[in-house]
Enzyme design. Structure first.
Site, PDB file in Angstrom:
ATOM      1  N   HIS A 116       0.827  -1.200   0.000  1.00 23.88           N
ATOM      2  CA  HIS A 116       0.000   0.000   0.000  1.00 23.88           C
ATOM      3  C   HIS A 116       0.870   1.262   0.000  1.00 23.88           C
ATOM      4  O   HIS A 116       0.612   2.208  -0.745  1.00 23.88           O
ATOM      5  CB  HIS A 116      -0.907   0.008   1.235  1.00 23.88           C
ATOM      6  CG  HIS A 116      -2.161  -0.793   1.093  1.00 23.88           C
ATOM      7  ND1 HIS A 116      -2.154  -2.149   0.892  1.00 23.88           N
ATOM      8  CD2 HIS A 116      -3.476  -0.411   1.127  1.00 23.88           C
ATOM      9  CE1 HIS A 116      -3.404  -2.593   0.825  1.00 23.88           C
ATOM     10  NE2 HIS A 116      -4.215  -1.558   0.954  1.00 23.88           N
TER      11      HIS A 116
ATOM     12  N   HIS B 134       1.282  -4.173   9.119  1.00 23.22           N
ATOM     13  CA  HIS B 134       2.693  -3.995   8.821  1.00 23.22           C
ATOM     14  C   HIS B 134       3.426  -3.466  10.042  1.00 23.22           C
ATOM     15  O   HIS B 134       2.854  -2.774  10.896  1.00 23.22           O
ATOM     16  CB  HIS B 134       2.892  -3.001   7.664  1.00 23.22           C
ATOM     17  CG  HIS B 134       2.492  -3.546   6.325  1.00 23.22           C
ATOM     18  ND1 HIS B 134       3.270  -4.437   5.621  1.00 23.22           N
ATOM     19  CD2 HIS B 134       1.391  -3.319   5.558  1.00 23.22           C
ATOM     20  CE1 HIS B 134       2.677  -4.741   4.482  1.00 23.22           C
ATOM     21  NE2 HIS B 134       1.528  -4.081   4.425  1.00 23.22           N
TER      22      HIS B 134
END
Length: 320
Positions: free
Chosen positions: A166, A220
């Site tokens: 992303h 993440h």
């Protein structure tokens, strides 16, 4: 002064020619799409995950604040919309074509590199425990490695933490847009307009917030976001400079191809002008020479007439 010819190269008049010139670049883009699909399908490296490593991998499994389908919308379609608006105003097919081509290269090259590193590293996500053991009962083999009994697709996605896709995709697309806008509005023209910098930093701020959301969603680690943002920004810079001058350059508002076209058209107009000038000089020389000859012969004629007249006078007076 160099913007005078804007509007003479439109999508209808030169679009096919420009696209055909970069046909191989578009074929490479298609190849990058195929490679990225293959990288997404194959399984990543399943790294050893022991029981003592689960301390940092027990974050809750949450949904995405920014879904994956939204990344192409704000990182690709939104910049393209801005490119089209600029084209409607300036009517420069070189700018439209090269901005779209550079943007796609930035995003696709970043995606291929990101997915390749993801599969090679295989780092577990912060929520890996609940992906591997959805019922909360952890199981390990004789070597201490995990024996996951969760959904296979969820487990597979749990080994793709580094780097953040992303974040890299956001910085690749919005970073390219930021460079594009800084060149168009001449943000670095040494006039001290801070408002221009706000426009330049706005896409980068949005990309940064997307990266922060990945940490907040526990998808993440912060190192994944940092590496992804750095990767996307570097690729955006490389791809932008492939087609456009640096934003701080005096000609940073247009692509290289536009200025190359101006130089070629200027050279083509100078050659006929030079030939016309040579022909004009030659004609002037011939006319001047002819005038000299006419004046010279005129003087000779007058001299002959005068000599002839004096001879007649002498004959009539009896001198001869």
């Amino acid at each position: 002064m160099r913007e005078v010819q804007l509007g003479s190269h439109t999508l209808r008049s030169h679009g096919y020619t420009v696209a055909r010139t970069h046909m191989h670049d578009w074929l490479i883009l298609f190849l990058l799409v195929v490679i990225d699909i293959i990288l997404y399908v194959i399984h990543p490296f399943y790294r050893f995950v022991g029981k003592d490593m689960m301390t940092d991998l027990k974050y809750p499994l949450k949904s995405n604040t920014v879904p994956a389908w939204a990344v192409p919308i704000y990182a690709v379609l939104l910049p393209m919309l801005i490119f089209i608006v600029v084209y409607i105003r300036r009517r420069d097919i070189y700018d439209l074509h090269h901005s779209i081509l550079g943007l796609l290269f930035s995003v696709l090259v970043t995606a291929v590199i990101t997915d390749a590193i993801k599969n090679a590293v295989g780092r577990p996500r912060p929520d890996f425990f609940w992906r591997c053991f959805p019922d909360g009962k952890d199981v390990y083999d004789t070597l201490g490695d995990v024996i996951c009994h969760g959904d296979k697709s969820v487990i597979k996605e749990g080994h793709k933490s580094f780097p953040s896709g992303h974040t890299s995709g956001s910085f690749a697309g919005l970073g390219f847009l930021s460079l594009y806008l800084s060149g168009k509005i001449k943000a670095f023209d040494s006039k001290g307009h801070v408002a221009k910098l706000c426009i330049v930093f706005l896409p980068l701020l949005f990309a940064l917030l997307v990266g922060i959301s990945r940490v907040d969603d526990y998808w993440h680690h912060w190192q994944d976001v940092f590496a992804g943002g750095l990767l996307g920004l570097v690729m955006a810079t490389f791809c932008y400079l492939q087609f456009f001058p640096p934003p701080y350059h005096s000609e940073g508002w247009g692509p290289y191809a536009y200025f190359r076209m101006l130089e070629e058209s200027r050279g083509m107009t100078q050659v006929p002008n030079a030939q016309t000038g040579d022909q004009t000089q030659l004609l002037e020389a011939l006319v001047a020479n002819q005038d000299d000859r006419q004046s010279y012969h005129g003087c000779m004629s007058l001299g002959l007439v005068r000599d002839h007249g004096s001879t007649l006078d002498e004959l009539e007076s009896g001198r001869r």
